[in-house]
Design an enzyme around this catalytic site. Structure first.
Site, mmCIF file in Angstrom:
data_model
loop_
_atom_site.group_PDB
_atom_site.id
_atom_site.type_symbol
_atom_site.label_atom_id
_atom_site.label_comp_id
_atom_site.label_asym_id
_atom_site.label_seq_id
_atom_site.Cartn_x
_atom_site.Cartn_y
_atom_site.Cartn_z
ATOM 1 N N ASP A 201 0.827 -1.197 0.000
ATOM 2 C CA ASP A 201 0.000 0.000 0.000
ATOM 3 C C ASP A 201 0.869 1.258 0.000
ATOM 4 O OD1 ASP A 201 -2.824 1.139 0.513
ATOM 5 O OD2 ASP A 201 -1.636 2.079 2.095
ATOM 6 N N GLU A 270 1.415 -0.514 -5.004
ATOM 7 C CA GLU A 270 0.428 0.519 -5.346
ATOM 8 C C GLU A 270 1.162 1.850 -5.400
ATOM 9 O OE1 GLU A 270 -3.582 2.498 -3.392
ATOM 10 O OE2 GLU A 270 -1.737 2.281 -2.236
#
Length: 538
Positions: A201, A270
């Site tokens: 993330d 990401e």
């Protein structure tokens, strides 16, 4: 290409555990719920699952604020539940990827609790602390994505700490070698447990500019970005200094070296930066991440020009890495509403699935895409997302894509015996898994046909890509692998279209995908409304 790593060309199914299946009646999904539905996931024909955070957390950002990287939050179950999940998934032939939120922790993490106490404790420099300016204001002009300034005053130390997200999500100081080592130890914990991969993330947020330089202003015409409207002050700056720093490359190499000690594991990053495609190409060079994805196909722009331009731009820059594409996830409006309009035909869901699964790279699909779920209009009084609450009504947040999976047409869609944490709307209950299982022409059955068909198309899984010049709304390209070439075309409009293609030779339609098939002969491409063409060169 049977010797290719499992993740190349793979389709990964994202599970948002809060909203998958509740087995203990508290209105929140859990790990035993995922275990119960793994047979269903395997039946979809996907290769892997990615599970959003299930670690210990006060849930200020619903799991993306981690208080203990190495334990399961009791809301979701236990470590033993996770081990059972891993074993069953592997028994079904599914790989398991987990979210890792490395750039920041929860304010309740033991590291921060110690760090905030003084300027001279053992973890004093584990977070990003800075003195106030002479007038007491924050050290620079950095902003939080979730609204307001990115600095929070801490009276115990008489300093500000950095938070790129919520004030309860303090940023770790990755310039400190002990922080990097501790984070890698946490990652190793899960690799040793047997996970097959990591979804990283906000991986470009790990490092900040050590000089704390101000971000420069951005002209009004350029104030756009994923997940926030132009009136979010975050869009008013070029974010050159609060993320995507050059020091991050060395950390990615450290992380990759760790994964290389666990053969077959993969890291998917990401990435959201000022030039996300360039950063993705940079982060996936040899010795760094295996794959990266950004948000370019998670926007409202559903045009052939945008899709082609995005893919071609990445292809031009990504010399060594491998792309991964997604058109839905837990952070953006569901694709059927975003690209399909106010009253989209459910059949569009299969067109979108076929499109993203035809691009070069791997694919992430989000739970509910296989059902053709639309975005839910969650009323203000039912909102849970702090992002949506802060920016209501201009931006309604992420709750509309996070509502529970509908498993049956009954109360609460079979998700829970009690009131779910977010509502299950009537229109989703009509699309429930149980109803679609019984319908041979449902979106669900269409999704399975596409997945099964794609498995047999080596050009789609591993081939190169070359786009063809076509007018809107036609998107056309070639996929080539091991001497085989596929011609692929999509009509992004509901009306039939024709287009000229300068291609030699004869082309024969490839069936089995279950979509409305067009034709190509004499240099003329003909596509029905929202139709496709898959053709093999004779």
């Amino acid at each position: 290409m049977t010797d290719a790593p499992w993740w190349r060309g793979a389709v990964t199914y994202q599970i948002y555990p809060r909203s998958f299946l509740d087995t203990d009646g508290d209105g929140v999904g859990d790990l035993p719920g995922i275990i119960e539905k793994l047979d269903y996931v395997a039946s979809l024909g996907v290769d892997a699952i990615w599970i959003s955070p299930f670690f210990r957390s006060p849930m200020a950002d619903y799991g993306y604020d981690i208080a203990d990287y190495c334990d399961v939050d009791p809301l979701f179950g236990t470590l033993e539940d996770f081990d059972r999940l891993l074993a069953k998934a592997h028994g079904l032939g599914l790989r398991v990827m987990i979210d890792q939120v490395l750039s920041h922790t929860s304010i309740e993490h033991a590291w921060f609790q110690e760090s905030r106490q003084s300027r001279d404790n053992a973890k004093a420099d584990w977070y990003v602390w800075a003195d106030a300016k002479e007038d007491g204001t924050p050290p620079n002009n950095w902003l939080s994505i979730f609204g307001g300034g990115a600095w929070q005053w801490e009276p115990r130390r008489g300093q500000y700490y950095l938070h790129n997200f919520l004030a309860s999500q303090p940023d770790l100081n990755f310039h400190h070698p002990e922080v990097r080592a501790a984070i890698l130890d946490c990652v190793r914990f899960w690799l040793e447990r047997g996970v097959d991969g990591l979804r990283l993330d906000a991986i470009n947020f790990c490092f900040h500019d050590a000089q704390l330089r101000d971000n420069p202003p951005k002209p009004k015409a350029q104030r756009t970005g994923r997940g926030f409207s132009p009136d979010n002050p975050y869009a008013f700056q070029y974010h050159w200094y609060n993320n995507t720093q050059p020091e991050n490359l060395a950390f990615l190499a450290e992380l990759r070296a760790l994964l290389d000690r666990f053969p077959g594991t993969v890291a998917l990053g990401e990435i959201s930066s000022e030039d996300s495609l360039a950063t993705t190409a940079e982060y996936t060079q040899a010795g760094r991440l295996h794959m990266g994805y950004s948000f370019e196909l998670l926007t409202d722009d559903f045009s052939a020009a945008h899709i082609r331009g995005t893919v071609e731009q990445l292809e031009a820059q990504m010399r060594e890495g491998w792309p991964c594409w997604a058109i839905s996830n837990h952070d953006v409006q569901r694709v059927l509403s975003r690209w399909g309009g106010e009253r989209p035909s459910p059949a569009l869901a299969n067109l979108f699935t076929a499109l993203v699964c035809s691009l070069r790279g791997s694919v992430c699909v989000y739970q509910g895409e296989e059902l053709g779920l639309t975005e839910v209009d969650v009323p203000y009084e039912a909102l849970k997302d702090p992002y949506g609450i802060a920016f209501w009504p201009q931006f309604k947040g992420r709750d509309g894509c996070r509502t529970p999976m509908p498993w049956s047409g009954g109360e609460h869609g079979g998700f829970s015996v009690s009131v779910p944490w977010l509502p299950v709307p009537p229109e989703h209950r009509t699309l429930a898994v149980a109803r679609q299982e019984a319908d041979p022409v449902s979106v669900l059955q269409g999704f399975r046909r596409i997945m099964q068909w794609r498995r047999g198309q080596s050009a789609l899984r591993w081939g190169d890509i070359r786009f063809l010049d076509t007018p809107e709304p036609v998107l056309a390209f070639l996929r080539c692998h091991a001497g085989e070439t596929l011609l692929i075309a999509f009509n992004l409009d509901g009306n039939a279209v024709q287009a000229e293609l300068s291609l030699d030779g004869q082309w024969w339609p490839v069936d089995g995908h279950g979509l409305a098939q067009g034709a190509f002969d004499g240099g003329r491409l003909r596509l029905p409304g929202h139709g496709v063409l898959f053709a093999r060169q004779a």
